[in-house]
Enzyme design. Structure first.
Site, mmCIF file in Angstrom:
data_model
loop_
_atom_site.group_PDB
_atom_site.id
_atom_site.type_symbol
_atom_site.label_atom_id
_atom_site.label_comp_id
_atom_site.label_asym_id
_atom_site.label_seq_id
_atom_site.Cartn_x
_atom_site.Cartn_y
_atom_site.Cartn_z
ATOM 1 N N ARG A 156 0.845 -1.202 0.000
ATOM 2 C CA ARG A 156 0.000 0.000 0.000
ATOM 3 C C ARG A 156 0.878 1.249 0.000
ATOM 4 N NH1 ARG A 156 -4.894 1.348 4.224
ATOM 5 N NH2 ARG A 156 -3.222 1.195 5.795
ATOM 6 N N ASP A 172 -4.026 3.191 14.212
ATOM 7 C CA ASP A 172 -3.166 3.748 13.190
ATOM 8 C C ASP A 172 -3.721 5.105 12.798
ATOM 9 O OD1 ASP A 172 -5.333 3.251 11.544
ATOM 10 O OD2 ASP A 172 -4.310 1.779 10.287
#
Length: 552
Positions: free
Chosen positions: A171, A452
């Site tokens: 990613r 996160d």
């Protein structure tokens, strides 16, 4: 491993940041030339699309609401077109583990017994110069299965030898980010392009040789035009190194409210390179809050009450599964943020049940796989999907019964409230995560959850939105469940109080933390007068400054 400033031999390319000899292998002249070529071709389009985001936000701030696009109805209404068949290594994706690209994490994730591993340069990695470039170095070794790591105590980590390694998916950072440590013709390089380009350049042919391919997760898209840009980059990149078009595959995270109205179109733009869509649930909630921040009727309650079963989230899931299966690609479930609890069986059993129930909901909804953030949760997720989906995927489950209207994707008709506990919890999470991020850590266990940037974004934006919209609702006497009116002054008072608690907890060690910097940044957003687009852009200059100081 001494580091020095890299003197680039590529015309127009400057590297600002010290580079070790090992990192220099990643930043080779041929690799930097590849990055520069893609940047020069596509960065003008990227910047134009970022301006379109600004204009769409202005429209919504002025009262407009997201809706399906009339000009692309022909794509949605055509039942015949399909995307690419699943690529090698991506047919079975029942459990995917995610995490940052540090060396130990990469080894543990590849060994975790999952179908795939999403190696993350984005939300779970703070984009320090070292994190980004060492991450590329680590993935290069991982692709070649030569990666190993020894910790300071001498414990060695190596890849398992039974051939059951997870398929690697990478990613890159989102379109809104730039990499200020690499200048091309005097401007910062697109972070998306450099993350993609370095991994692709060094590993595409090696991956093909090993029977897989360069696979990616594409984050934070807000329109099909942004998917089109990725598809153009994929085509040009494949042509440049002479591999067949369609070798690259990209799974798009539907983690913005605007992208939810363009799922068909996003798959269509990427169709020869598409490997499906993913329910990026935490960023999706954040996007809902941010995009509708000026609409008083869309204030959400405390984060814990916004579950996947509330109306607007349930509609989002049903539409995503139906859209993916109609087009022949995977519909991936979202992240379970829970982590195992050590030395407390009762608490750990409660976590296990929550994870089990969440994964059961996903497989019964028609998802073809799911995410976990911790190796200790892999078996739970596997057990659920193995029982209810014994075949590699359930793309054949078309969900023709599903009908989702524009109003369904905006339906927040469920019970919930804004509480002082919830506000304090948001501020605590925001402070702790931002402090860690400023230290270069992008994935942090807080209060039993793996936080996160996505989950921290909800904390930051909910506090700001609650202040901004409840202030507008003052004439209707909108107050918290405890009877307190939310004002900017009150929120700043709570921010002071929560910071003081942390200061007392750390004692003399507090001065070596980044909590004061985190508090200062958080304070600019909690009053509702200002809401930065992304936490990562809000704090990025602090990371760049730290790198530049290290050069001196």
């Amino acid at each position: 491993m001494s580091a020095s400033l890299l003197k680039s031999s590529v015309p127009g390319v400057s590297v600002i940041g010290k580079v070790t000899p090992e990192q220099g292998e990643i930043l080779s002249p041929s690799a930097l030339q590849f990055v520069a070529t893609l940047h020069r071709i596509f960065n003008p389009t990227r910047k134009s699309l970022m301006q379109k985001r600004v204009l769409r936000q202005q429209e919504m701030d002025g009262g407009a609401l997201p809706d399906f696009l009339p000009e692309t109805a022909f794509i949605r209404n055509d039942p015949h077109w399909r995307a690419a068949v699943p690529a090698p290594g991506l047919q079975d994706r029942r459990v995917e583990i995610t995490g940052p690209v540090d060396r130990k994490m990469v080894i543990n994730a590849l060994n975790a017994g999952t179908s795939t591993f999403m190696a993350d340069f984005e939300d779970s990695s703070a984009p320090t110069w070292d994190n980004m470039i060492w991450g590329q170095y680590n993935l290069r070794d991982a692709v070649r299965e030569t990666i190993s790591f020894s910790n300071p105590n001498g414990k060695k980590y190596e890849l398992r030898k039974d051939g059951k390694l997870a398929t690697l998916i990478v990613r890159p950072r989102g379109w809104h980010m730039v990499e200020k440590h690499v200048l091309i013709d005097g401007e910062p390089c697109s972070a998306s392009i450099i993350d993609f380009a370095l991994y692709f350049f060094h590993n595409a042919k090696e991956l093909i040789k090993r029977g897989k391919g360069p696979y990616f997760y594409l984050p934070k898209l807000e329109s099909h035009l942004e998917a089109r840009l990725w598809n153009d980059i994929f085509n040009v990149s494949q042509d440049m190194i002479n591999i067949p078009r369609g070798t690259i595959r990209g799974t798009v995270l539907i983690e913005t409210i605007l992208a939810a109205f363009e799922m068909d179109e996003i798959i269509y733009e990427l169709r020869d390179h598409s490997s499906g869509l993913n329910c990026g649930r935490w960023d999706y909630i954040f996007s809902f809050i941010k995009k509708l921040q000026n609409h008083p009727q869309y204030v959400l309650p405390d984060r814990a009450e916004v579950t996947m079963t509330v109306p607007f989230m349930d509609a989002y899931v049903r539409l995503l599964v139906q859209t993916c299966h109609k087009r022949g690609v995977h519909a991936m479930g979202g992240m379970s943020a829970f982590i195992p609890v050590k030395n407390d069986k009762q608490a750990n059993d409660a976590v296990t049940k929550k994870v089990y129930d969440d994964k059961l909901r996903e497989v019964q909804a028609g998802h073809d796989g799911t995410w976990v953030a911790h190796p200790g949760l892999v078996q739970i997720a596997l057990d659920v999907f193995n029982e209810h989906m014994p075949q590699p995927n359930q793309i054949h489950v078309r969900r023709d019964d599903v009908v989702v209207k524009n109003t369904d994707l905006l339906d927040i008709n469920f019970k919930g409230s804004v509480t002082e506990k919830g506000i304090r919890g948001n501020i605590q999470v925001g402070l702790e995560y931002m402090e860690a991020w400023l230290r270069g850590v992008g994935c942090v266990p807080i209060h039993g959850l793996m936080e996160d940037a996505a989950t921290a974004e909800i904390s930051r934006t909910q506090v700001g939105q609650q202040r901004k919209q409840l202030f507008q609702w003052a004439k209707h006497n909108t107050i918290t469940a405890e009877g307190t009116r939310v004002t900017g002054q009150w929120l700043l008072q709570i921010l002071d109080e929560e910071t003081d608690k942390i200061r007392q907890k750390f004692g003399d060690k507090y001065s070596s933390t980044k909590f004061d910097a985190a508090k200062a940044a958080f304070a600019t957003n909690v009053t509702g007068e200002k809401l930065d687009d992304f936490l990562t852009t809000l704090l990025y200059d602090d990371i760049v400054t730290t790198t530049q100081q290290a050069r001196l």
